[in-house]
Design an enzyme around this catalytic site. Structure first.
Site, PDB file in Angstrom:
ATOM      1  CB  ALA A   1     -35.218 -33.472  25.892  1.00 59.73           C
ATOM      2  CE1 TYR A   2     -39.776 -27.323  23.002  1.00 58.17           C
ATOM      3  CE2 TYR A   2     -41.539 -26.335  24.886  1.00 58.17           C
ATOM      4  CZ  TYR A   2     -40.925 -26.140  23.541  1.00 58.17           C
ATOM      5  OH  TYR A   2     -41.619 -24.437  22.649  1.00 58.17           O
ATOM      6  CB  ALA A   3     -37.736 -27.474  30.366  1.00 55.10           C
TER       7      ALA A   3
END
Length: 235
Positions: free
Chosen positions: A143-145
């Site tokens: 999700a962060y990437a």
């Protein structure tokens, strides 16, 4: 700059102040850390104020930009370092958490870059913070990437949209960096392993990242529309 209460954000704020810039140290919730950054700047003879706001709220961020302009007469550099990083495998992350990451990291970046594009003066710079995880592809960072991949794409396009205005737009993508956000929840064995994967055999430091941002915010006028991977050669 946004996210001045974080480890990397604070180092950037202090480095820009060292270079002679007046700094607006934004924070989301950690007023104490942002205030400490401002104290350090003013103690060293610099000029800084702290302001709070939700980066994904256009009204609050518009007010922040307006205050910065009123306080210092205009805006020459915007550094956007605010973000969140909840970690979980894609198969296990809740949609609620995923949506929260995208709201802060993607919507927040869009709002900050939109306001910056409208207000940064000729000769200025916009610098976003991404992550080398977009290339390292480590599990649990999906999700962060994804959110930071969106940030990189926006900044690359913004640089072209600002053609003729003498305003640069770049992104700095740190590798694993020794900050409280990085250390949170990681056993020492995992930290040591991640550091060992770097050709430099260490984690990055906030000052390593601040050095790159300061170059883009100052003398690096011929670097534009780029993603700079500040990671010691990790990827």
């Amino acid at each position: 700059m946004t996210g001045a209460s974080g480890g990397i954000g604070r180092a950037i704020a202090q480095r820009l102040a060292f270079d002679g810039m007046s700094v607006v140290a934004h924070h989301g919730r950690n007023a104490e850390a942002a205030t400490e950054a401002v104290r350090a700047i003013t103690a060293a003879g610099g000029s800084a104020i702290t302001l709070q706001g939700d980066v994904a709220d256009e009204t609050e961020m518009t007010a922040l930009f307006d205050t910065a302009t009123a306080q210092f007469g205009g805006i020459d550099v915007v550094v956007h370092a605010a973000g969140i990083m909840p970690l979980a495998p894609i198969a296990e992350m809740t949609l609620e958490t995923f949506d929260r990451v995208q709201r802060v990291n993607v919507r927040g970046s869009f709002i900050i870059n939109q306001l910056a594009a409208r207000q940064v003066r000729s000769g200025g710079a916009i610098v976003n913070l991404s992550t080398s995880i977009t290339r390292l592809q480590m599990p649990t960072y999906g999700a962060y990437a994804a959110s930071k991949g969106a940030v990189e794409a926006m900044a690359l396009i913004l640089a072209r949209e600002l053609a003729g205005q003498d305003v640069t737009a770049n992104t700095v993508a740190p590798g694993p960096t020794a900050t409280p956000l990085f250390f949170a929840g990681k056993p020492q064995q995992a930290i040591d392993h991640i550091a060992s994967l770097n050709p430099m055999r260490r984690l990055g430091t906030p000052d390593d990242i601040a050095e790159v941002v300061a170059f883009l915010a100052g003398p690096g006028r011929w670097v534009n529309g780029q993603v700079i991977y500040a990671n010691g050669g990790a990827a």
